[in-house]
Structures are given as structure tokens and as C-alpha cells.
Design an enzyme around this catalytic site. Sequence first.
Site, PDB file in Angstrom:
ATOM      1  N   ARG A   1      -4.069 -30.957  22.528  1.00 32.39           N
ATOM      2  CA  ARG A   1      -2.874 -30.598  21.470  1.00 32.39           C
ATOM      3  C   ARG A   1      -1.876 -31.704  21.969  1.00 32.39           C
ATOM      4  O   ARG A   1      -1.642 -31.975  23.013  1.00 32.39           O
ATOM      5  CB  ARG A   1      -2.491 -29.335  21.702  1.00 32.39           C
ATOM      6  CG  ARG A   1      -1.589 -28.895  20.983  1.00 32.39           C
ATOM      7  CD  ARG A   1      -1.261 -27.353  20.880  1.00 32.39           C
ATOM      8  NE  ARG A   1      -0.256 -26.690  20.297  1.00 32.39           N
ATOM      9  CZ  ARG A   1       0.661 -25.966  20.429  1.00 32.39           C
ATOM     10  NH1 ARG A   1       0.304 -24.870  21.487  1.00 32.39           N
ATOM     11  NH2 ARG A   1       1.661 -25.732  19.723  1.00 32.39           N
ATOM     12  N   HIS A   2      -1.101 -32.069  20.783  1.00 29.74           N
ATOM     13  CA  HIS A   2       0.192 -32.854  20.996  1.00 29.74           C
ATOM     14  C   HIS A   2       0.956 -32.264  22.150  1.00 29.74           C
ATOM     15  O   HIS A   2       0.944 -31.023  22.307  1.00 29.74           O
ATOM     16  CB  HIS A   2       0.676 -33.078  19.728  1.00 29.74           C
ATOM     17  CG  HIS A   2       1.246 -31.975  18.931  1.00 29.74           C
ATOM     18  ND1 HIS A   2       2.420 -31.002  19.380  1.00 29.74           N
ATOM     19  CD2 HIS A   2       0.758 -30.935  18.171  1.00 29.74           C
ATOM     20  CE1 HIS A   2       2.638 -29.932  18.862  1.00 29.74           C
ATOM     21  NE2 HIS A   2       1.687 -29.814  17.996  1.00 29.74           N
TER      22      HIS A   2
ATOM     23  N   ASN B   1       8.595 -26.702  18.471  1.00 29.50           N
ATOM     24  CA  ASN B   1       8.062 -26.025  19.637  1.00 29.50           C
ATOM     25  C   ASN B   1       9.185 -25.057  20.495  1.00 29.50           C
ATOM     26  O   ASN B   1       8.962 -23.880  20.299  1.00 29.50           O
ATOM     27  CB  ASN B   1       6.944 -26.634  20.433  1.00 29.50           C
ATOM     28  CG  ASN B   1       5.751 -27.169  19.918  1.00 29.50           C
ATOM     29  OD1 ASN B   1       5.222 -28.213  20.275  1.00 29.50           O
ATOM     30  ND2 ASN B   1       5.384 -26.559  18.769  1.00 29.50           N
TER      31      ASN B   1
ATOM     32  N   ARG C   1       3.887 -36.047  15.731  1.00 27.64           N
ATOM     33  CA  ARG C   1       3.726 -35.398  17.083  1.00 27.64           C
ATOM     34  C   ARG C   1       2.492 -35.621  17.562  1.00 27.64           C
ATOM     35  O   ARG C   1       2.348 -36.095  18.862  1.00 27.64           O
ATOM     36  CB  ARG C   1       4.078 -34.034  16.916  1.00 27.64           C
ATOM     37  CG  ARG C   1       3.422 -33.121  16.075  1.00 27.64           C
ATOM     38  CD  ARG C   1       3.721 -31.798  15.903  1.00 27.64           C
ATOM     39  NE  ARG C   1       3.108 -30.614  14.945  1.00 27.64           N
ATOM     40  CZ  ARG C   1       3.186 -30.364  13.653  1.00 27.64           C
ATOM     41  NH1 ARG C   1       4.220 -31.537  12.990  1.00 27.64           N
ATOM     42  NH2 ARG C   1       2.838 -29.529  12.976  1.00 27.64           N
TER      43      ARG C   1
ATOM     44  N   GLU D   1      -1.837 -30.090  10.588  1.00 25.95           N
ATOM     45  CA  GLU D   1      -1.927 -28.693  10.820  1.00 25.95           C
ATOM     46  C   GLU D   1      -1.843 -27.861   9.726  1.00 25.95           C
ATOM     47  O   GLU D   1      -1.451 -28.140   8.654  1.00 25.95           O
ATOM     48  CB  GLU D   1      -0.531 -28.463  11.745  1.00 25.95           C
ATOM     49  CG  GLU D   1      -0.324 -27.088  12.384  1.00 25.95           C
ATOM     50  CD  GLU D   1      -1.387 -26.490  13.054  1.00 25.95           C
ATOM     51  OE1 GLU D   1      -2.567 -26.580  12.626  1.00 25.95           O
ATOM     52  OE2 GLU D   1      -1.131 -25.936  14.198  1.00 25.95           O
TER      53      GLU D   1
ATOM     54  N   HIS E   1      -3.782 -30.239  16.474  1.00 29.79           N
ATOM     55  CA  HIS E   1      -2.535 -28.912  16.456  1.00 29.79           C
ATOM     56  C   HIS E   1      -3.183 -27.692  17.037  1.00 29.79           C
ATOM     57  O   HIS E   1      -4.534 -27.571  17.068  1.00 29.79           O
ATOM     58  CB  HIS E   1      -1.935 -28.794  15.142  1.00 29.79           C
ATOM     59  CG  HIS E   1      -1.330 -30.045  14.590  1.00 29.79           C
ATOM     60  ND1 HIS E   1       0.005 -30.261  14.606  1.00 29.79           N
ATOM     61  CD2 HIS E   1      -1.979 -31.262  13.832  1.00 29.79           C
ATOM     62  CE1 HIS E   1       0.169 -31.664  13.938  1.00 29.79           C
ATOM     63  NE2 HIS E   1      -1.080 -32.150  13.872  1.00 29.79           N
TER      64      HIS E   1
HETATM   65  O1  F6P Z   1       3.638 -23.298  16.401  1.00 28.34           O
HETATM   66  C1  F6P Z   1       2.791 -24.765  16.378  1.00 28.34           C
HETATM   67  C2  F6P Z   1       1.842 -24.512  15.384  1.00 28.34           C
HETATM   68  O2  F6P Z   1       0.885 -25.574  15.495  1.00 28.34           O
HETATM   69  C3  F6P Z   1       2.194 -24.420  13.861  1.00 28.34           C
HETATM   70  O3  F6P Z   1       2.594 -25.411  13.354  1.00 28.34           O
HETATM   71  C4  F6P Z   1       1.199 -23.554  13.113  1.00 28.34           C
HETATM   72  O4  F6P Z   1       1.716 -22.980  12.009  1.00 28.34           O
HETATM   73  C5  F6P Z   1       0.950 -22.704  14.126  1.00 28.34           C
HETATM   74  O5  F6P Z   1       0.944 -23.268  15.496  1.00 28.34           O
HETATM   75  C6  F6P Z   1      -0.755 -21.922  14.258  1.00 28.34           C
HETATM   76  O6  F6P Z   1      -0.777 -21.232  15.177  1.00 28.34           O
HETATM   77  P1  F6P Z   1      -0.947 -19.613  14.340  1.00 28.34           P
HETATM   78  O7  F6P Z   1      -2.032 -19.409  13.472  1.00 28.34           O
HETATM   79  O8  F6P Z   1      -1.050 -18.984  15.776  1.00 28.34           O
HETATM   80  O9  F6P Z   1       0.306 -19.086  13.742  1.00 28.34           O
END
Ligand code: F6P
Length: 403
Positions: A214-215, A221, A262, A287, A356
Site C-alpha cells: 500500500r502507498h 490519510n 501517492r 482507489e 490502495h
Molecule cells: O482512506 C484511504 C482509502 O484508501 C480511501 O481513499 C478509500 O475510500 C478507503 O481507504 C477505502 O477503505 P474503506 O472501504 O474501508 O472505506
Amino acid sequence: MDNKLYIVMVGLPARGKSTTANKIKEDLRHDSVRVKIFNNGDLRRKMVNNNTSIAEFFNPKNREGFEIRERIAEINLESARNYLKTGGDVAILDATNASKQRRDKIRSILNDHPILFIECVNDDEEILNASVLRKIETPEFSHLSVEEAIRNFNKRISYYTPIYRPLKDEPNFIRINSLHKTVIREEVKNGVPYYDQIRDFLVTDSIHHLYLIRHGETFFNIENRIGGDSDLTEKGLSQARDLAEYFSNREIPLIFTSQKKRTIQTAEPISARQKKCTIIPLAEFNEIDSGICESMSYSEIREKYPPIYAARKKDKYHYSYPEGEGYASMKERIDHGINKVLYLSDSSSNIMIIGHRAVNRMILSHFLFRREEDVPYIYIPQDKFYYISVTQNRKFFQLKKYK
Ligand code: F6P
């Protein structure tokens, strides 16, 4: 039953023949089968002093070029025969073998054991272009500019196209879509040794060393914001440098990332520490698109759109953000991205994907079955990576620290 076999690859250039041949070799070797590949291109590069990157060498009207190529094919056919005579089990003839005339010659020379023809088909323009870019990185094209190399390689393909005849009358053959790993047609009689194994290898993913990363940490974040195209923080850049150090003594020829800054910023220091490494950003690994919630923090979503927050919590896998995506709806593009990765890489080499959180959950669950309801909660940290190895014989994964 005869337990020796010739495999003859068939297909236009850049259709995944060599990747497929290598995969069969690796997988059969796991079963202690003695396999060797006889590749006409490799022999040509060794034997012919004049540079053969220029497309004219492949012009069917170029008598001299034609004769040299026939001679090379004959030498490899003789070597393959010899290999099976002297202890080998499977000899793989890796070349275009595009014309009927060439295949008739092969059948007349390799007449002591069964032959299985494997034809690789792929018409996905984008992946063909990416594949041509990989080809022209080889030393054969190093003296040409990128434009000249691409032009010559595409011209080479166009010289093969008119003489190319798909498999039809050959006694044992299988035609596959080498990108999607599907069987298009198979005409195989009984008595082809290793056929069940080979057919299975052709339609399943096998990846010997996949580093799924993961980046590093981003400004988003820190604020718990989702989506966007944020840069790495100082900590994120230092994580990337630590990854670079960790992988500096492993050969990583290709790093697949998303198109987001990223992931590319995480890949750059790793690539810089390698002798030869190309970063390939794929849109398929972007992502999850959180639609109207892009760039918001989770608490903002809960306050502004309580129904979205609640619906996602209830069935996170199937829920799609308004004007965006969900895990279930990402599956197709992620699988397509994985197919691209496998098509462009050698299955025995180290493969790295920098993605991601949601994307990596989907990639991980592609190789290692997880129940749908658990997929959106798979642990994807930024200070560790997953090492995945999936072949016919084993499934292995490990979460490892890089510092
Ligand atoms: O927060 C980082 C991230 O990669 C967001 O860009 C993305 O929407 C999310 O995590 C995905 O994780 P979850 O499905 O648990 O919200």
C-alpha cells in the site's frame, strides 16, 4: 502411453506466447517434469550478426530473411527432438509458427511423439501497445529511438498478419485468450501426456512472487479523508525509502501502480534503487471512487449523509457510493488489472503492485479466497506488505514488515 510431448506455440507477435510457455515450464517443473523451451527469437539474436530488429527482415518477400528464419526454426526442431531423445520430457517450441506451411514442416520433423499446439489470441489494443513497449525495452531495440522501435515492431506484426492461419486441421490444439485466460476452442484427442495439467495451468493464475504494497502515508490519510490525489507526507516518503532499501537486493523488473500520485511517489524510490525497473501506472488500480463523498472524512460523511454512512455499514461489500463505486462494482476492473499484470510479467519473476486500501483488499481476495462480507475489512497497513505466492501447488501469503 508415450509420456513425451512437444508443445508448439502459435500466434502473432506480442500475444503472450512466451509468457504462456514460461508459465507451463515453471508449473511442470514443479511436478519434476523435465521441460525446455526452444525459442526462435533467442536463437536468431544469437546467430544472426546483422541486426534483426528492423522489420524488413520479417518481410515474407525478403528471401534471405525468410531462409534464415526457416533455418533457425529447423535448428530448434532438431534440438527439441534431441532433447526428448536424451532424457527431456517436454519440449516447447516458442515462435509465431503462424503459417500452415511452417506447421506442416514441424509435424513432419517432430514425428516421434505427440504434438500439442497452443494458440494465443489477444486483441486488446491497450494491452498490445503495453506489450510492444515491453518488447522494445530489450537490447535488440536499444540502438533505435522509441518511435523507431515501435514502428518496426508493429511493422513486423503486419508482415506476419497475412500469412497467419489460426489452428484448424492440426490433430491436437487448444486456442486460448491469453489475456483473459479462457479457452476459445480445444480439439484434443486422448493420449496427449500432461494435457489435464497443462489445460489447468492455461486457465488459472499463477504468480510465484507478488509483493502487494500500500502507498505510504499521505496528507489525506492524516486527516482521515478518502479518495483524492494527495501527495505523500514526509513520513510517507520515508516509508517509500525504507521499502526501496528493503527491496534493493531483490530484482523488481516491473512495478504496477495506480495513476494516483501517492502510489507513483511510493514506487519511484524503489525503482531508483533497481538496475532496471519500469513503473506501469494502471487506471484499473485507482482507489475506489467514492462519488459524492470524494475527499470527505468519515466523520463528515456521517454528519452530512447519514443514510450513506448507514447503508455502507450495513453491506459494505455491495454498497456503491452515489456517483461512485463499491467493492462489488470494482471487481471487474481489478480483475482486468490483474490480467494485465500477469500478461506483461514473467510468472517466475518478482512482481510488485503498489495500490490502495480498497484496491489491495480486492487484489488480495482475488488470489486468496475471502468471504465477500470480510473483504472490505481486510487489514491493509502502510508499514507492512503482503507477500503472495500462488501456483497450482501452493497458496501462500504472509504479512511482512519492511523495516
Ligand atoms: O482512506 C484511504 C482509502 O484508501 C480511501 O481513499 C478509500 O475510500 C478507503 O481507504 C477505502 O477503505 P474503506 O472501504 O474501508 O472505506
